[in-house]
Design an enzyme around this catalytic site. Structure first.
Site, PDB file in Angstrom:
ATOM      1  N   ARG A  33      47.564  31.143  47.218  1.00 29.77           N
ATOM      2  CA  ARG A  33      46.838  31.876  48.253  1.00 29.77           C
ATOM      3  C   ARG A  33      45.995  30.919  49.113  1.00 29.77           C
ATOM      4  O   ARG A  33      45.759  31.173  50.290  1.00 29.77           O
ATOM      5  CB  ARG A  33      45.985  33.002  47.648  1.00 29.77           C
ATOM      6  CG  ARG A  33      45.778  34.143  48.609  1.00 29.77           C
ATOM      7  CD  ARG A  33      45.101  35.329  47.942  1.00 29.77           C
ATOM      8  NE  ARG A  33      45.995  36.435  47.647  1.00 29.77           N
ATOM      9  CZ  ARG A  33      46.500  37.268  48.552  1.00 29.77           C
ATOM     10  NH1 ARG A  33      46.199  37.154  49.830  1.00 29.77           N
ATOM     11  NH2 ARG A  33      47.302  38.251  48.191  1.00 29.77           N
ATOM     12  N   PHE A  90      35.751  42.011  39.814  1.00 27.71           N
ATOM     13  CA  PHE A  90      35.712  40.964  40.851  1.00 27.71           C
ATOM     14  C   PHE A  90      36.744  39.872  40.621  1.00 27.71           C
ATOM     15  O   PHE A  90      36.591  38.760  41.131  1.00 27.71           O
ATOM     16  CB  PHE A  90      34.298  40.365  40.967  1.00 27.71           C
ATOM     17  CG  PHE A  90      33.230  41.402  41.147  1.00 27.71           C
ATOM     18  CD1 PHE A  90      33.180  42.157  42.312  1.00 27.71           C
ATOM     19  CD2 PHE A  90      32.305  41.666  40.151  1.00 27.71           C
ATOM     20  CE1 PHE A  90      32.212  43.140  42.476  1.00 27.71           C
ATOM     21  CE2 PHE A  90      31.342  42.648  40.305  1.00 27.71           C
ATOM     22  CZ  PHE A  90      31.291  43.382  41.471  1.00 27.71           C
ATOM     23  N   PHE A 111      40.681  35.074  45.773  1.00 25.90           N
ATOM     24  CA  PHE A 111      41.792  34.460  45.032  1.00 25.90           C
ATOM     25  C   PHE A 111      42.322  33.185  45.699  1.00 25.90           C
ATOM     26  O   PHE A 111      43.509  33.048  45.938  1.00 25.90           O
ATOM     27  CB  PHE A 111      42.910  35.511  44.938  1.00 25.90           C
ATOM     28  CG  PHE A 111      43.850  35.384  43.772  1.00 25.90           C
ATOM     29  CD1 PHE A 111      43.445  35.673  42.480  1.00 25.90           C
ATOM     30  CD2 PHE A 111      45.174  35.009  43.971  1.00 25.90           C
ATOM     31  CE1 PHE A 111      44.341  35.590  41.409  1.00 25.90           C
ATOM     32  CE2 PHE A 111      46.077  34.921  42.905  1.00 25.90           C
ATOM     33  CZ  PHE A 111      45.648  35.213  41.625  1.00 25.90           C
ATOM     34  N   ARG A 165      37.698  37.663  43.673  1.00 24.95           N
ATOM     35  CA  ARG A 165      37.763  38.256  45.011  1.00 24.95           C
ATOM     36  C   ARG A 165      38.067  37.219  46.104  1.00 24.95           C
ATOM     37  O   ARG A 165      37.212  36.407  46.448  1.00 24.95           O
ATOM     38  CB  ARG A 165      36.421  38.940  45.280  1.00 24.95           C
ATOM     39  CG  ARG A 165      36.472  40.064  46.276  1.00 24.95           C
ATOM     40  CD  ARG A 165      35.128  40.738  46.303  1.00 24.95           C
ATOM     41  NE  ARG A 165      35.158  41.982  47.058  1.00 24.95           N
ATOM     42  CZ  ARG A 165      34.131  42.806  47.155  1.00 24.95           C
ATOM     43  NH1 ARG A 165      32.999  42.539  46.554  1.00 24.95           N
ATOM     44  NH2 ARG A 165      34.230  43.925  47.851  1.00 24.95           N
ATOM     45  N   THR A 225      50.901  37.689  46.118  1.00 21.10           N
ATOM     46  CA  THR A 225      51.826  36.650  46.593  1.00 21.10           C
ATOM     47  C   THR A 225      53.043  36.533  45.666  1.00 21.10           C
ATOM     48  O   THR A 225      54.101  36.099  46.093  1.00 21.10           O
ATOM     49  CB  THR A 225      51.110  35.292  46.711  1.00 21.10           C
ATOM     50  OG1 THR A 225      50.634  34.919  45.420  1.00 21.10           O
ATOM     51  CG2 THR A 225      49.950  35.380  47.679  1.00 21.10           C
ATOM     52  N   GLN A 247      41.080  44.509  34.134  1.00 24.18           N
ATOM     53  CA  GLN A 247      41.760  44.910  35.362  1.00 24.18           C
ATOM     54  C   GLN A 247      43.261  44.993  35.140  1.00 24.18           C
ATOM     55  O   GLN A 247      43.996  45.423  36.014  1.00 24.18           O
ATOM     56  CB  GLN A 247      41.493  43.887  36.473  1.00 24.18           C
ATOM     57  CG  GLN A 247      40.070  43.853  36.993  1.00 24.18           C
ATOM     58  CD  GLN A 247      39.840  42.697  37.958  1.00 24.18           C
ATOM     59  OE1 GLN A 247      39.022  41.842  37.703  1.00 24.18           O
ATOM     60  NE2 GLN A 247      40.562  42.654  39.064  1.00 24.18           N
ATOM     61  N   ALA A 251      44.292  41.964  44.148  1.00 27.83           N
ATOM     62  CA  ALA A 251      44.915  41.628  45.426  1.00 27.83           C
ATOM     63  C   ALA A 251      44.609  42.674  46.508  1.00 27.83           C
ATOM     64  O   ALA A 251      45.359  42.797  47.469  1.00 27.83           O
ATOM     65  CB  ALA A 251      46.428  41.426  45.262  1.00 27.83           C
ATOM     66  N   GLU A 269      40.860  40.072  35.752  1.00 29.47           N
ATOM     67  CA  GLU A 269      42.293  40.196  36.066  1.00 29.47           C
ATOM     68  C   GLU A 269      43.100  39.562  34.940  1.00 29.47           C
ATOM     69  O   GLU A 269      44.091  40.108  34.492  1.00 29.47           O
ATOM     70  CB  GLU A 269      42.627  39.524  37.403  1.00 29.47           C
ATOM     71  CG  GLU A 269      44.111  39.653  37.746  1.00 29.47           C
ATOM     72  CD  GLU A 269      44.502  39.128  39.112  1.00 29.47           C
ATOM     73  OE1 GLU A 269      43.634  38.985  39.979  1.00 29.47           O
ATOM     74  OE2 GLU A 269      45.711  38.878  39.309  1.00 29.47           O
ATOM     75  N   GLU A 312      39.106  42.655  49.286  1.00 28.90           N
ATOM     76  CA  GLU A 312      38.775  41.234  49.367  1.00 28.90           C
ATOM     77  C   GLU A 312      38.413  40.702  50.745  1.00 28.90           C
ATOM     78  O   GLU A 312      37.511  39.865  50.863  1.00 28.90           O
ATOM     79  CB  GLU A 312      39.950  40.410  48.813  1.00 28.90           C
ATOM     80  CG  GLU A 312      40.195  40.655  47.358  1.00 28.90           C
ATOM     81  CD  GLU A 312      41.466  39.992  46.872  1.00 28.90           C
ATOM     82  OE1 GLU A 312      42.557  40.464  47.242  1.00 28.90           O
ATOM     83  OE2 GLU A 312      41.372  38.997  46.154  1.00 28.90           O
TER      84      GLU A 312
HETATM   85  N1  LUZ Z   1      46.255  38.384  41.886  1.00 31.40           N
HETATM   86  C1  LUZ Z   1      47.531  38.008  41.810  1.00 31.40           C
HETATM   87  C2  LUZ Z   1      45.599  38.413  43.053  1.00 31.40           C
HETATM   88  O1  LUZ Z   1      48.077  37.968  40.717  1.00 31.40           O
HETATM   89  N2  LUZ Z   1      48.187  37.686  42.929  1.00 31.40           N
HETATM   90  C3  LUZ Z   1      47.621  37.703  44.149  1.00 31.40           C
HETATM   91  O2  LUZ Z   1      48.251  37.400  45.148  1.00 31.40           O
HETATM   92  C4  LUZ Z   1      46.261  38.065  44.219  1.00 31.40           C
HETATM   93  N3  LUZ Z   1      45.622  38.067  45.380  1.00 31.40           N
HETATM   94  C5  LUZ Z   1      44.349  38.389  45.413  1.00 31.40           C
HETATM   95  C6  LUZ Z   1      43.696  38.730  44.246  1.00 31.40           C
HETATM   96  N4  LUZ Z   1      44.316  38.746  43.094  1.00 31.40           N
HETATM   97 MO1  MOS Z   2      41.441  40.013  42.199  1.00 37.61          MO
HETATM   98  S1  MOS Z   2      40.734  38.199  42.720  1.00 37.61           S
HETATM   99  O1  MOS Z   2      42.043  40.877  43.364  1.00 37.61           O
HETATM  100  O2  MOS Z   2      41.427  40.367  40.630  1.00 37.61           O
END
Ligand code: LUZ
Ligand code: MOS
Length: 767
Positions: free
Chosen positions: A304, A222, A338, A336, A433, A191, A502, A226, A706
Site C-alpha cells: 500500500r 484501528f 496501512f 489505519r 490490495t 478484527q 481496508a 487485524e 481510513e
Molecule cells: N488489510 C489488508 C488492509 O489485508 N489489505 C489491505 O489492503 C488493507 N488496506 C488497508 C487496511 N487494511
Molecule cells: Mo485496517 S489498517 O483497515 O485493519
C-alpha cells in the site's frame, strides 16, 4: 440515526471480552515475554512459577499439539518461542492460574538464560545486513532516468517517520471455552474472526470447524487487531485445551504496549524533478520499512505504500522502490491507512522542499500537479470520476485567501509567535490490495413476527458497521429500523470472512446484505402476488411497512406479508455473497486495476507556533471530503474527525521510542502522549461532496474509515511553515513526530537558544 450502541455504551452495559459472564472454574493466563531483543535460548527455568500456589500450568512451545506457527503471510512467527527470541516481549511461556494476579506474578518468576545476539532497530541497518522480508518491490511509470535531463529544478532529501501505537481502549484479549466433542469456542477481540479460527485450529491441530469464534464488538481496533489479536487467542485456546477449563487472557496495558506491533516506522529517500512552471516531471523514492521481528502483514502494508507514493498527483515518470526490513522490534502491523500514509508523507515532503527551492507557495505546486480524469497511476490503473479538483476548488474559494491573509498579517505583527498554514490533498484506493480478500457475506433471517436478524462478516469496532448494516437493511426492506437486529460476528454463521479492514467492510458486507435482502424480497413479492391474484410480473414495493403493487396499496403491511409468506411454506432466510467486480492486479508486471475506486479530499490547516517554547496550537482545520452519498452522516463525520485526530497525533505528539537494545521507552500512557480533546482545533469544519453516486458502495456511498487519517499529514507542514516564518533561511528536516522538543531542535540545533534569540531580537525590545 445514531450509533446503535450509543445508549448501552453510555450506560456501561456494552460487553467486551472481559465483561462476559464468567463461566464456572475459569482460569486466567499471563504471558512471559522475552526480556531481551535478540538471543539464543540457553535455558528456560519455569520451576519457581510452577510451584507458586494457584498456578495450574506453565506451558511452553513443547506443549503445542499442532503447529507452533502463526505467521499470516510468511511462516516466520511462533506463538511461543523455541530456540531464539527476536524482540522484547516475544511470548516464551504461558502461565495459567486461578487469578490474573497469580498468573502475572508467576510469569515474573520465570527465568530465561540466553546468549546475546546483535540487536538491530534501524531499518537501513537491517537492509545493509541483508535482513529483509520478502522481495523488494519497484513500481515504475515512464522513464525517470531520461526525465531528469528535462527538469529545471531537482531536489533530494530524506524522511524519517516514527511508528504509532493503535491505543484501542480495550487491550488485546480472548476468552477460550472448551466445548463437548473436542471443540473450542473463542470470544476474541479481533478484527479478523476467521484468522483467529483458522490459526487457533492450526495451533491446536484441529479442523477449522472445531473452532468457533464469536465477536460482539471491540473497544477499538484501528488495525491493531487485524492480525495481532490472533496470537493471544491462540494462547488462550492452548491454555483451555491443556487444562480443560475456560481460560481468559487479557493483556495489561503495559504488556499490550510492549508485546504488540504498531504502525511501521519508515525511512525514505526522495528525489523530485520539476519544470520551471512547476510541473513534476520525475519522482524517485526508496522506502525502508521497519517491519520488526517477523513478517506479520508487513509485505501487504509495504504494497500500500507503493500504491500511495504519488498521493493525489499525476507524475509522468516515477520509480518507487520499497523494501521490508527485519529488525528486533515487535512485529509492526496494520494501522489505519496501512502503509499509505507513509508513502503520501514523502511526496508531500518532496513538494515542500521543491517549493522552498523555487520560492513558490507549496500549494501552488500541489495544485498544478493534481490528478485529472484518465491520468495513469504508477500501477497502471487510470483515475476515474476524480474528485480532487472539485475538493481543491471549494477549499480554495472558501478558505485559502482569508487564511493566507490572516497568516501574513499575523506574522507581520508578531515576532516570537508565528502562524503557518498548509493544504493537504488525499487520494486513497479502496479495496484490499490482496484482490481475493474483497469478498463479503451476509445471513438474513426474517422471523414470523416481522423482526429481522442479520449476521455479516463485519466486526463492530466502534466504527459503526452494525448501525450501517441496520440502516441499509431498513432502507432495502422498507421497514422501521427497530425491527432489525445486527448479531455478533460468528464463524459458524459466516464462513471464511475477510478481516474488517481496508475501509471496505460497509462496501463488502453491505453489498452482501443487499443481495440477501433482494432474495427475500423476491420471495415475499412472489408469495403476495399469488395470494392477491396479481400478475406474476406486477411490480411490488414496500414503503413505510406497507406493501404496494402496481404502485397501489394492497392493504397488506409488513407483518401480514411475512406471515403470508411463511404460511405459503417459503423461506424467510437468505445467505448472500458479494465480491467487488472488476479488480485485478498482476504482481509480476506490478500493473493492474487494484482498487474499485478512490476516495478524494483536501484539508487546510492553520497553526500558531511559539518559536521560543516550541509549542504550537492548531487554530483551524477545514476539510472538503468526498463521500459520494454518505450512508450515515453522523457516523461518517465522526470517522472523519477521528481519523484526522489520529493522523495529527502521529505527525506531532505520539512519540514512539525504542532504545538501541530494542526496549520500548514510551511504555505507558505517562510517556506516550496521544491527542485528546484539547488538542483538537476549536474550529473544525467538514464539507461533504455529495455530488455523485458511487457504483461500488451501498446506495452510492463511499468508504470512510481510513482516508481522513491522511489529512493529519498537513499539520506537519503547517507547523513547518510557521517555523520558516520564525526563522527563515534554515534547512528544516522531515522527521516525524514534530513534538515541541523536535521543533526546538529544528529551530536551534546545537546553537544556544539564548544567543539566537538575542541576535534575532537585537533590533527590538518586544518579543
Ligand atoms: N488489510 C489488508 C488492509 O489485508 N489489505 C489491505 O489492503 C488493507 N488496506 C488497508 C487496511 N487494511
Ligand atoms: Mo485496517 S489498517 O483497515 O485493519
Amino acid at each position: 440515526m445514531k450509533h446503535i450502541d450509543s445508549i448501552a455504551h453510555v450506560r456501561g452495559e456494552s460487553q467486551y471480552v472481559s465483561d462476559l459472564p464468567r463461566p464456572e472454574g475459569m482460569l486466567y493466563a499471563a504471558v512471559f515475554g522475552s526480556p531481551v531483543a535478540h538471543g539464543r535460548i540457553r535455558k528456560l527455568d519455569i520451576s519457581a512459577a510452577k510451584a507458586l500456589e494457584g498456578v495450574v500450568a506453565v506451558l511452553t512451545a513443547a506443549d503445542i499439539p499442532g503447529d507452533n506457527q502463526i505467521g499470516p503471510l510468511i511462516p516466520d512467527e511462533l506463538p511461543l518461542a523455541e530456540e531464539e527470541v527476536h524482540f522484547i516481549g516475544q511470548p516464551v511461556a504461558l502461565v495459567i492460574a486461578d487469578s490474573p494476579e497469580i498468573a502475572r506474578k508467576a510469569a515474573g518468576m520465570i527465568i530465561l538464560e540466553h546468549q546475546a545476539l546483535p540487536v538491530i532497530t534501524d531499518p537501513r541497518e537491517a537492509y545493509r545486513k541483508g535482513e529483509i522480508i520478502g522481495n523488494p518491490r519497484t513500481f515504475r511509470l515512464g522513464d525517470v532516468e531520461q526525465a531528469w535531463g528535462q527538469c529545471d529544478v531537482i531536489v533530494e532529501g530524506q524522511c524519517d517517520l516514527g511508528g504509532q501505537e493503535q491505543l484501542y481502549l480495550e487491550t488485546q484479549g480472548c476468552r477460550a471455552i472448551p466445548e463437548e466433542g473436542g471443540r473450542m469456542k473463542l470470544y476474541s477481540s479481533t478484527q479478523s474472526p476467521y484468522a483467529v479460527q483458522r490459526t487457533a485450529a492450526k495451533v491446536l491441530g484441529l479442523a477449522n470447524h472445531r473452532v468457533e469464534v464469536d465477536v460482539k464488538r471491540l473497544g477499538g481496533g484501528f488495525g491493531g487487531k487485524e492480525d495481532q489479536a490472533t496470537p493471544w487467542a491462540c494462547l488462550a485456546a492452548l491454555g483451555a485445551w491443556k487444562t480443560g477449563a475456560p481460560v481468559e487472557l487479557i493483556l495489561s496495558r503495559h504488556d499490550d504496549l510492549k508485546m504488540t506491533g504498531k504502525r511501521h516506522p519508515y525511512s525514505s529517500d526522495f528525489k523530485i524533478g520539476l519544470s520551471k512552471e512547476g510541473k513534476i516531471l520525475a519522482y524517485r523514492v526508496s522506502h525502508y520499512q521497519n517491519a520488526g521481528a517477523s513478517a506479520d502483514l508487513s509485505p501487504a502494508i509495504l504494497e500500500r505504500t507503493l500504491f500511495h507514493s504519488t498521493n493525489a498527483y499525476f507524475i509522468p515518470n516515477v520509480e518507487i522502490f520499497a523494501v521490508s526490513c527485519r529488525t528486533n522490534l515487535p512485529p509492526n502491523t496494520a494501522f489505519r491507512g496501512f502503509g499509505g500514509p507513509q508513502g503520501m508523507f514523502v511526496i508531500e515532503a518532496a513538494l515542500a522542499k521543491a517549493a522552498e527551492k523555487m520560492g513558490l507557495p507549496r500549494e501552488e505546486l500541489q495544485r498544478k500537479n493534481l490528478l485529472r480524469e484518465g491520468d495513469e497511476f504508477p500501477y497502471g490503473q487510470r483515475a476515474e470520476r476524480v474528485q480532487i479538483g472539485t475538493a481543491w476548488s471549494i477549499l480554495k474559494e472558501k478558505y485559502l485567501p482569508s487564511i493566507r491573509q490572516r497568516v501574513d498579517q499575523y506574522n507581520a505583527a508578531h515576532r516570537a509567535v508565528k502562524k503557518g498554514y498548509a493544504v493537504m490533498p488525499i487520494c486513497f484506493g479502496i479495496s484490499f490490495t490482496a484482490t481475493f480478500l474483497n469478498q463479503g457475506s451476509a445471513l438474513v433471517h426474517v422471523y414470523t413476527d416481522g423482526s429481522v436478524s442479520i449476521t455479516t462478516g463485519g466486526v463492530e469496532m466502534g466504527q459503526g458497521i452494525s448501525t450501517k448494516i441496520a440502516d441499509i437493511a431498513a432502507r432495502a426492506l422498507g421497514i422501521r429500523e427497530e425491527r432489525i437486529r445486527v448479531e455478533s460476528t460468528n464463524t459458524s454463521r459466516i464462513a471464511n470472512m475477510s478481516p474488517s479492514a481496508a475501509s471496505a467492510t460497509a462496501d463488502l458486507c453491505g453489498g452482501a446484505t443487499l443481495k440477501a435482502i433482494d432474495q427475500i424480497l423476491e420471495r415475499l413479492y412472489a408469495a403476495a402476488r399469488k395470494e392477491l391474484n396479481l400478475d406474476k410480473k406486477a411490480p411490488c414495493q414496500i414503503r413505510d411497512e406497507q406493501l404496494l403493487c402496481n404502485g397501489k396499496p394492497t392493504g397488506w403491511d409488513w407483518r401480514k406479508l411475512v406471515e403470508a409468506t411463511y404460511f405459503s411454506r417459503v423461506s424467510l432466510s437468505a445467505h448472500a455473497f458479494y465480491a467487488t467486480p472488476g479488480i485485478h492486479f498482476d504482481k509480476s508486471a506490478e500493473k493492474g486495476h487494484p482498487f474499485a475506486y478512490h476516495v478524494y479530499g483536501a484539508a487546510i490547516f492553520e497553526v500558531t507556533l511559539d518559536g521560543l517554547r516550541g509549542t504550537y496550537r492548531i487554530d483551524s482545520v477545514k476539510i472538503v471530503h468526498d463521500l459520494a452519498r454518505p450512508l450515515n452522516r453522523v457516523i461518517d463525520l465522526g470517522q472523519i474527525e477521528g481519523g484526522l485526530a489520529q493522523g495529527m497525533g502521529w505527525m506531532t505528539v505520539e512519540d514512539l521510542q525504542y532504545d538501541a537494545q530494542g526496549r520500548l521507552l514510551s511504555n505507558g500512557l505517562a510517556s506516550y502522549k496521544a491527542p485528546e480533546v484539547y488538542f483538537m482545533p476549536d474550529d473544525l469544519e467538514t464539507t461533504l461532496l455529495e455530488d455523485h453516486e458511487n457504483r461500488f458502495g451501498p446506495y452510492g456511498s463511499k468508504a470512510v474509515g481510513e482516508p481522513p487519517l491522511m489529512y493529519g499529514i498537513g499539520l506537519f507542514f503547517a507547523i513547518r511553515e510557521a517555523m520558516k516564518a520564525f526563522r527563515p533561511g534554515r534547512e528544516y528536516g522531515f522527521r516525524v513526530p514534530m513534538t515541541p522538543e523536535r521543533v526546538l531542535l529544528e529551530l536551534y540545533g546545537d546553537e544556544s537558544q539564548a544567543a539566537v534569540v538575542k541576535n534575532r531580537f537585537a533590533a527590538t525590545r518586544e518579543v
